[in-house]
Design a protein around this motif. Structure first.
Motif, PDB file in Angstrom:
ATOM      1  N   PRO A  12       0.822  -1.229   0.032  1.00 18.83           N
ATOM      2  CA  PRO A  12       0.036   0.038   0.004  1.00 18.83           C
ATOM      3  C   PRO A  12       0.996   1.369   0.000  1.00 18.83           C
ATOM      4  O   PRO A  12       0.603   2.233  -0.606  1.00 18.83           O
ATOM      5  CB  PRO A  12      -0.861  -0.186   1.321  1.00 18.83           C
ATOM      6  N   TYR A  19       2.868   0.356   5.509  1.00 19.85           N
ATOM      7  CA  TYR A  19       2.363  -0.760   4.996  1.00 19.85           C
ATOM      8  C   TYR A  19       3.083  -1.753   4.513  1.00 19.85           C
ATOM      9  O   TYR A  19       3.070  -1.746   3.022  1.00 19.85           O
ATOM     10  CB  TYR A  19       1.008  -0.825   4.502  1.00 19.85           C
ATOM     11  N   TRP A  25      -7.953  -5.836   0.222  1.00 16.95           N
ATOM     12  CA  TRP A  25      -8.883  -5.177  -0.749  1.00 16.95           C
ATOM     13  C   TRP A  25      -7.965  -4.077  -1.323  1.00 16.95           C
ATOM     14  O   TRP A  25      -8.293  -3.730  -2.450  1.00 16.95           O
ATOM     15  CB  TRP A  25     -10.068  -4.695  -0.167  1.00 16.95           C
ATOM     16  N   ASP A  26      -6.896  -3.591  -0.747  1.00 17.97           N
ATOM     17  CA  ASP A  26      -5.870  -2.724  -1.616  1.00 17.97           C
ATOM     18  C   ASP A  26      -5.545  -3.443  -2.964  1.00 17.97           C
ATOM     19  O   ASP A  26      -5.865  -2.670  -3.895  1.00 17.97           O
ATOM     20  CB  ASP A  26      -4.814  -2.648  -0.654  1.00 17.97           C
ATOM     21  N   GLN A  80     -11.128  -9.226   4.947  1.00 21.24           N
ATOM     22  CA  GLN A  80     -11.242  -7.511   4.750  1.00 21.24           C
ATOM     23  C   GLN A  80     -12.525  -7.686   3.610  1.00 21.24           C
ATOM     24  O   GLN A  80     -12.898  -8.545   3.187  1.00 21.24           O
ATOM     25  CB  GLN A  80     -10.109  -7.049   4.117  1.00 21.24           C
ATOM     26  N   GLY A  99     -12.203  -2.506   6.800  1.00 24.40           N
ATOM     27  CA  GLY A  99     -11.308  -1.675   6.461  1.00 24.40           C
ATOM     28  C   GLY A  99     -11.146  -0.342   6.693  1.00 24.40           C
ATOM     29  O   GLY A  99     -10.794   0.669   6.498  1.00 24.40           O
ATOM     30  N   ASP A 126     -10.927   1.157   9.997  1.00 22.21           N
ATOM     31  CA  ASP A 126     -10.602   0.641  11.158  1.00 22.21           C
ATOM     32  C   ASP A 126     -11.334   1.302  12.479  1.00 22.21           C
ATOM     33  O   ASP A 126     -11.665   0.556  13.354  1.00 22.21           O
ATOM     34  CB  ASP A 126      -9.146   0.851  11.328  1.00 22.21           C
ATOM     35  N   TYR A 166      -8.294   9.656  10.437  1.00 23.35           N
ATOM     36  CA  TYR A 166      -8.342   8.435   9.989  1.00 23.35           C
ATOM     37  C   TYR A 166      -9.930   8.156   9.397  1.00 23.35           C
ATOM     38  O   TYR A 166     -10.149   8.808   8.350  1.00 23.35           O
ATOM     39  CB  TYR A 166      -8.041   7.183  11.044  1.00 23.35           C
ATOM     40  N   TRP A 167     -10.613   7.291   9.964  1.00 27.38           N
ATOM     41  CA  TRP A 167     -11.904   6.901   9.307  1.00 27.38           C
ATOM     42  C   TRP A 167     -13.004   7.692  10.099  1.00 27.38           C
ATOM     43  O   TRP A 167     -14.304   7.128  10.236  1.00 27.38           O
ATOM     44  CB  TRP A 167     -12.337   5.192   9.383  1.00 27.38           C
ATOM     45  N   TRP A 207     -11.588   9.183   1.567  1.00 25.51           N
ATOM     46  CA  TRP A 207     -10.612   8.041   1.139  1.00 25.51           C
ATOM     47  C   TRP A 207     -11.154   7.760  -0.304  1.00 25.51           C
ATOM     48  O   TRP A 207     -12.222   7.539  -0.754  1.00 25.51           O
ATOM     49  CB  TRP A 207     -10.866   6.712   2.068  1.00 25.51           C
ATOM     50  N   GLU A 225      -2.729   9.014   1.620  1.00 23.26           N
ATOM     51  CA  GLU A 225      -3.585   7.786   2.109  1.00 23.26           C
ATOM     52  C   GLU A 225      -5.025   8.331   2.220  1.00 23.26           C
ATOM     53  O   GLU A 225      -6.040   7.516   1.952  1.00 23.26           O
ATOM     54  CB  GLU A 225      -3.044   7.344   3.238  1.00 23.26           C
ATOM     55  N   TRP A 234      -3.458   2.587  -3.726  1.00 26.35           N
ATOM     56  CA  TRP A 234      -4.643   2.487  -4.031  1.00 26.35           C
ATOM     57  C   TRP A 234      -5.390   3.534  -4.384  1.00 26.35           C
ATOM     58  O   TRP A 234      -6.014   3.876  -5.254  1.00 26.35           O
ATOM     59  CB  TRP A 234      -5.538   1.686  -3.066  1.00 26.35           C
TER      60      TRP A 234
HETATM   61  C1  GLC Z   1      -5.398   0.655   6.821  1.00 32.39           C
HETATM   62  C2  GLC Z   1      -7.063   0.832   6.474  1.00 32.39           C
HETATM   63  C3  GLC Z   1      -7.297  -0.292   5.643  1.00 32.39           C
HETATM   64  C4  GLC Z   1      -6.073  -0.575   4.725  1.00 32.39           C
HETATM   65  C5  GLC Z   1      -4.924  -0.648   5.253  1.00 32.39           C
HETATM   66  C6  GLC Z   1      -3.744  -0.710   4.266  1.00 32.39           C
HETATM   67  O1  GLC Z   1      -5.677  -0.234   8.097  1.00 32.39           O
HETATM   68  O2  GLC Z   1      -7.925   1.212   7.449  1.00 32.39           O
HETATM   69  O3  GLC Z   1      -8.462  -0.177   5.029  1.00 32.39           O
HETATM   70  O4  GLC Z   1      -6.553  -1.640   3.920  1.00 32.39           O
HETATM   71  O5  GLC Z   1      -4.672   0.413   5.899  1.00 32.39           O
HETATM   72  O6  GLC Z   1      -3.668   0.325   3.350  1.00 32.39           O
END
Ligand code: GLC
Length: 422
Positions: free
Chosen positions: A25, A30, A36-37, A102, A162, A164, A349-350, A355, A393, A410
């Motif tokens: 990512p 990461y 899902w990325d 995920q 996803g 978090d 973040y979320w 995003w 991000e 992504w």
């Molecule tokens: C964070 C995000 C998650 C994503 C990961 C890698 O944990 O919340 O959705 O898959 O980063 O980018």
């Protein structure tokens, strides 16, 4: 930046983060393959290397568990820069993986790759080989995460969503203890501003759940009922429903009739059950706490993501209206939490930030439902964010400030998709 420069920059990021058969990512924060990325990344890769795009998804599925689950992280090579690493998960897989999953966006991604492929013969062969694997994953969801046959599946850890640290999980998280966990050092806050990341109280609970599941030997027949956190996330389920519907179309086109019928039935059952998550008061879908049976009063982007599935036209119109209303409060849609809610936090973040992957899925669904204006607003805002702040991000929806990691895979992939649409 011109469109060509944007695309060129996006391709450069995808190449830079490519580690061979999979893409990280972002460097540092990461360093492994995320589920899902990767599926969404393949949609970007197809614009410059179709074969490489198929490989991204094939690599992920090569690490599918024998029970059908596709893990959320594959730890291809050791890297001390991430916590919790493979020794904490201890799932006992030949190539180490995490033990949770995920959002299952693979069915959608594979169909899109196949449908728009230039190399037909390769697309038929490579998609055909993936159909059964994706179907097995979907079957696993219904067996392991919908034991009472409600038609919707639960997540048992916030990381599975996803999203978090979404506000959606605050109430169910009150049931998750934090005591007794092994001492640990976070690594994420060494790569990104702690004020833009989950809190320590949340992290403790993420780890408590992990340790609980590990103590049960990662046996998916037991984890659902043993978890104090069991939540039915509308966004997660919408992605599963869309993927099942797309897998059905793909399987039918490839003459795989049994897989087509099975996937079609799963999608139809899920769509009908999704109606139970609609909140007239909020004008959107809400998550349901499966332990208490109650809807959770939290208007997040997870409740707008059902636009991605074939929901009734009136629901899609209502979600488009929500996006437009939010667009009058913030400069850039779609915020991950309702900016009118006092819990909205523009940079954490979320809990507020935008995003691009969520934008992409909501815009795709709204466009399909004929909500062209809302879809166009999301597309335009997404590209404006990149022009103003680069490939971050996530972004502050009020001023577009870039947040979290940089040169993000992504995000770059979604830019190539948005440019193709715009
Ligand atoms: C964070 C995000 C998650 C994503 C990961 C890698 O944990 O919340 O959705 O898959 O980063 O980018």
């Amino acid at each position: 930046m011109s469109q060509t420069d944007l695309a060129g920059h996006a391709v450069a990021i995808l190449r830079e983060n490519d580690r061979g058969g999979y893409t990280v990512p972002t460097r540092g924060l990461y360093p492994f393959q995320w589920n899902w990325d990767s599926c969404l990344t393949a949609l970007g890769q197809r614009h410059f290397d179709e074969s490489r795009a198929w490989t991204e998804i094939e690599t992920l599925f090569a690490h599918q568990w024998p029970d059908g689950m596709v893990p959320h992280i594959v730890f291809h090579r050791p890297d001390a820069g991430y916590f919790p690493g493979p020794e904490v998960w201890a799932t006992g897989r030949p190539v180490p993986t995490s033990g949770i999953t995920q959002p299952p966006v693979a069915g959608f991604a594979i169909r899109r790759l196949w449908e728009r492929a230039a190399d037909r013969a390769a697309a038929d062969a490579r998609a055909g080989a993936l159909v059964e694997r994706v179907a097995a994953w979907h079957r696993w969801f219904h067996a392991a995460r919908d034991p009472d046959g409600e038609g919707l599946v639960a997540i048992i850890h916030p990381w599975e969503s996803g999203r978090d640290n979404s506000v959606d999980w605050d109430i169910p998280f009150e049931r998750v203890p934090a005591d007794g966990i092994a001492p640990y050092t976070r690594r994420d806050t060494q790569h990104a501003d702690p004020a833009h990341r989950p809190t320590k109280a949340q992290y403790d609970r993420y780890l408590w759940l992990l340790e609980r599941f590990r103590a049960l030997g990662w046996d998916n027949a037991r984890l659902h009922d043993a978890s104090p956190f069991r939540v039915v996330d509308p966004g997660f389920n919408a992605i599963l429903i869309r993927s099942a519907a797309d897998l059905a179309e793909l399987a039918a086109a490839l003459g795989m009739d049994a897989a087509a019928a099975e996937s079609r039935a799963l999608a139809a059952r899920g769509l009908a059950a999704l109606e139970g998550l609609w909140s007239a008061a909020h004008g959107q879908y809400l998550a349901r706490d499966r332990v208490t049976g109650r809807l959770i009063d939290s208007a997040s982007s997870g409740g707008l993501l059902p636009a991605f599935a074939a929901i009734p036209p009136a629901r899609a119109a209502a979600l488009a209206a929500r996006v437009e209303a939010q667009g009058r409060r913030v400069r850039f849609v779609v915020p991950s939490h309702d900016p009118a809610d006092p819990r909205f936090d523009a940079r954490r973040y979320w809990r507020g930030p935008v995003w691009l992957v969520v934008n992409y899925m909501i815009a795709d669904g709204l466009a399909r439902a004929g909500q062209a204006e809302a879809a166009a607003r999301i597309t335009a805002d997404s590209l404006d964010l990149i022009r103003a702040s680069g490939f971050a991000e996530y972004y502050d929806p009020t001023d577009g400030a870039p947040l979290g990691g940089g040169s993000f895979t992504w995000t770059a992939a979604m830019v190539l998709e948005f440019l193709a649409r715009a």
